[in-house]
Design a protein around this motif. Structure first.
Motif, PDB file in Angstrom:
ATOM      1  N   ILE A 132       0.768  -1.123   0.049  1.00 29.15           N
ATOM      2  CA  ILE A 132       0.148  -0.060   0.012  1.00 29.15           C
ATOM      3  C   ILE A 132       1.082   1.386  -0.083  1.00 29.15           C
ATOM      4  N   CYS A 133       1.893   1.125   0.725  1.00 28.69           N
ATOM      5  CA  CYS A 133       2.738   2.444   0.994  1.00 28.69           C
ATOM      6  C   CYS A 133       3.442   2.662  -0.532  1.00 28.69           C
ATOM      7  N   GLY A 134       3.974   1.602  -1.050  1.00 31.93           N
ATOM      8  CA  GLY A 134       4.676   1.788  -2.287  1.00 31.93           C
ATOM      9  C   GLY A 134       3.660   2.356  -3.613  1.00 31.93           C
ATOM     10  N   ILE A 135       2.351   2.043  -3.471  1.00 33.46           N
ATOM     11  CA  ILE A 135       1.380   2.473  -4.238  1.00 33.46           C
ATOM     12  C   ILE A 135       1.289   4.054  -3.945  1.00 33.46           C
ATOM     13  N   LEU A 136       1.198   4.279  -2.691  1.00 37.97           N
ATOM     14  CA  LEU A 136       0.895   5.779  -2.454  1.00 37.97           C
ATOM     15  C   LEU A 136       1.936   6.823  -2.768  1.00 37.97           C
ATOM     16  N   ILE A 137       3.070   6.101  -2.574  1.00 36.06           N
ATOM     17  CA  ILE A 137       4.513   6.872  -2.951  1.00 36.06           C
ATOM     18  C   ILE A 137       4.562   7.163  -4.450  1.00 36.06           C
ATOM     19  N   GLY A 138       3.856   6.173  -5.130  1.00 38.74           N
ATOM     20  CA  GLY A 138       4.118   6.241  -6.842  1.00 38.74           C
ATOM     21  C   GLY A 138       2.973   7.188  -7.231  1.00 38.74           C
ATOM     22  N   ALA A 139       1.856   7.099  -6.592  1.00 33.86           N
ATOM     23  CA  ALA A 139       0.675   8.087  -6.945  1.00 33.86           C
ATOM     24  C   ALA A 139       1.202   9.494  -6.485  1.00 33.86           C
ATOM     25  N   PHE A 140       1.780   9.739  -5.474  1.00 32.38           N
ATOM     26  CA  PHE A 140       2.064  11.257  -5.009  1.00 32.38           C
ATOM     27  C   PHE A 140       3.062  11.832  -5.637  1.00 32.38           C
ATOM     28  N   VAL A 141       4.135  10.913  -6.284  1.00 36.30           N
ATOM     29  CA  VAL A 141       5.170  11.351  -7.017  1.00 36.30           C
ATOM     30  C   VAL A 141       4.550  11.859  -8.483  1.00 36.30           C
ATOM     31  N   THR A 142       3.973  10.870  -8.784  1.00 36.09           N
ATOM     32  CA  THR A 142       3.234  11.093 -10.227  1.00 36.09           C
ATOM     33  C   THR A 142       2.416  12.522 -10.282  1.00 36.09           C
ATOM     34  N   MET A 143       1.591  12.788  -9.458  1.00 36.39           N
ATOM     35  CA  MET A 143       0.410  13.553  -9.527  1.00 36.39           C
ATOM     36  C   MET A 143       1.020  14.788  -8.828  1.00 36.39           C
ATOM     37  N   ALA A 144       2.234  15.032  -8.019  1.00 38.55           N
ATOM     38  CA  ALA A 144       2.494  16.202  -7.551  1.00 38.55           C
ATOM     39  C   ALA A 144       2.911  17.242  -8.751  1.00 38.55           C
ATOM     40  N   ARG A 145       2.436  18.370  -8.669  1.00 40.28           N
ATOM     41  CA  ARG A 145       2.674  19.517  -9.717  1.00 40.28           C
ATOM     42  C   ARG A 145       4.142  20.034  -9.301  1.00 40.28           C
ATOM     43  N   GLY A 146       4.592  20.152  -8.176  1.00 37.60           N
ATOM     44  CA  GLY A 146       5.910  20.548  -8.035  1.00 37.60           C
ATOM     45  C   GLY A 146       7.074  19.687  -8.693  1.00 37.60           C
ATOM     46  N   LEU A 147       6.686  18.553  -9.065  1.00 36.64           N
ATOM     47  CA  LEU A 147       7.787  17.862  -9.691  1.00 36.64           C
ATOM     48  C   LEU A 147       7.566  17.741 -11.338  1.00 36.64           C
ATOM     49  N   ALA A 148       8.216  18.722 -11.796  1.00 42.85           N
ATOM     50  CA  ALA A 148       7.885  18.946 -13.330  1.00 42.85           C
ATOM     51  C   ALA A 148       8.731  17.988 -14.065  1.00 42.85           C
ATOM     52  N   ARG A 149       9.962  17.890 -13.669  1.00 34.77           N
ATOM     53  CA  ARG A 149      10.668  17.260 -14.750  1.00 34.77           C
ATOM     54  C   ARG A 149      11.053  15.444 -14.383  1.00 34.77           C
ATOM     55  N   PRO A 150      10.959  14.731 -15.378  1.00 33.70           N
ATOM     56  CA  PRO A 150      11.073  13.055 -14.903  1.00 33.70           C
ATOM     57  C   PRO A 150      12.205  12.848 -13.917  1.00 33.70           C
ATOM     58  N   ARG A 151      13.364  13.428 -13.965  1.00 34.15           N
ATOM     59  CA  ARG A 151      14.409  12.982 -13.279  1.00 34.15           C
ATOM     60  C   ARG A 151      14.416  13.632 -11.798  1.00 34.15           C
ATOM     61  N   HIS A 152      13.183  14.578 -11.741  1.00 35.75           N
ATOM     62  CA  HIS A 152      12.859  14.910 -10.230  1.00 35.75           C
ATOM     63  C   HIS A 152      12.077  13.999  -9.752  1.00 35.75           C
TER      64      HIS A 152
END
Length: 395
Positions: A192-212
């Motif tokens: 569950i934690c792994g899925i939440l981390i992946g969802a947050f990182v992908t949907m966060a607007r502050g992380l514009a670049r793929p390397r970020h």
């Protein structure tokens, strides 16, 4: 109708493996090749066909080495006076209990056979004496009484011996977690934690670049794995060995799930969140075999579960914590493949999305503008093109 069907499938995914738990080709060792060992193999094969995959070892030392190397879950050392059950609770508490029960049944069966042989011998001796008396052998009363007494003494000396089953835990679990409950119950929260981390990182607007996004995934999984380890070992004492390697395995476990979720969401959008959750939770976690063993699951479910991160992560964590990494190469390969595929989707997903947007908008894949319609101004088209380039740059 879709929601009730989804709920029914989710319940079946968890209930079906749990309701069909039974040994299927569980690797088990047999010490020695004598008649007692052969009788034990025949009895187990007859009682539970296909339950065990027997492997012969010359002595107990070789069997113990095979258990520590994760070649077998345990072994039976059968002798004329007893049965020694070599088990590894750290490999699977449920399989260890199964082997203990089987060893006790073998001992009870051997005791019954000894008793039956003793009764048969007594019956033959009585028949022989009756035949001798019938044949008219001349004996004085005192001598007959003495022979009867000698016969009773011999029968008492030949009374059957109780066959005892002794269990030896070659690789035990942590003393603070004697049933392995903490270990087995950690698989679901990690997923569950792994899925939440992946969802947050992908949907966060502050992380514009793929390397970020990739860097955030790595750091988040490492920090989360450290927190999990501090709780599981520092507070509960369930991961007592190979501390740094155990933390690294927890990090890779989280990263394989979170990178996969992030990559699927990156490619498919919000639908990817539901798809990755269904794959990892309802299939991967349900078929992981963490609470029992892969060989205890229905046929097919064991293989599927070990090819998904929850099952491979639980297996690698067990191998690393208690068995010094033995038999962990396959699990490590599975986690590495899912991680690489997920991170690749995160890094290159914006190219796929850009091509898809260009196709839907009717523009060439290169991003060139279509010729302007007759009489239309070129200003809006140029502004739209500049906006599209800025949006692609954010990806």
């Amino acid at each position: 109708m879709a929601l009730p069907i989804a709920i029914a499938l989710a319940v079946m995914a968890f209930a079906w493996p749990a309701g069909r738990i039974s040994p299927r080709d569980v690797p088990v060792g047999i010490v020695g090749t004598g008649p007692a060992s052969q009788h034990a193999v025949e009895a187990l094969t007859r009682q539970q066909p296909g339950a065990f995959d027997f492997r012969l070892y010359p002595d107990q030392q070789a069997a113990r080495s095979a258990i520590r190397s994760r070649d077998v879950y345990g072994a039976f050392a059968v002798s004329g006076n007893g049965i020694t059950v070599l088990k590894a609770t750290a490999a699977s508490p449920s399989v260890a209990q199964l082997l203990t029960d089987v060893g006790q049944k073998l001992a009870d069966k051997a005791t019954q056979q000894k008793a039956a042989q003793h009764k048969a011998a007594e019956r033959k001796a009585a028949e022989r004496k009756a035949a001798e008396r019938k044949s008219g052998s001349a004996h004085s009363p005192a001598k007959a009484h003495q022979q009867a007494g000698d016969g009773q003494g011999a029968a008492g000396a030949d009374s059957p011996v109780q066959i005892v089953a002794t269990s030896v835990d070659v690789v035990p679990v942590a003393t603070e977690d004697p049933r392995g409950a903490v270990f087995s119950s950690s698989v679901f929260p990690l997923t569950i934690c792994g899925i939440l981390i992946g969802a947050f990182v992908t949907m966060a607007r502050g992380l514009a670049r793929p390397r970020h996004r990739v860097l955030t995934l790595l750091v988040s999984c490492a920090v989360a794995a450290l927190g999990v380890y501090l709780v599981a070992q520092g507070f509960l004492g369930a991961l007592p060995h190979n501390h740094v390697a155990t933390w690294a395995v927890l990090t890779l476990d989280l990263l394989s799930v979170s990178a996969t979720a992030a990559g699927v969401i990156r490619l498919l959008g919000p639908v990817g969140l539901g798809l990755s959750a269904a794959l990892m939770v309802f299939v991967g976690n349900a078929f992981s075999g963490a609470t029992s063993a892969p060989e205890m699951l229905p046929e097919g479910a064991d293989r599927v579960g070990q090819w998904l991160p929850p099952g491979a992560g639980a297996g690698l964590l067990r191998d690393t914590t208690y068995f010094d990494g033995h038999a962990g190469t396959g699990h490590l390969t599975v986690l590495a493949l899912w991680t690489v595929c997920g991170l690749t989707a995160v890094m290159c997903g914006h190219w796929v999305i850009r091509e898809s947007r260009g196709t839907r908008a009717g523009t060439p894949a290169s991003g060139e503008l279509l010729p302007a319609l007759p009489g239309a101004g070129s200003g809006p088209a140029v502004r739209h093109h500049a906006h599209a380039r800025r949006h692609d740059g954010e990806d």
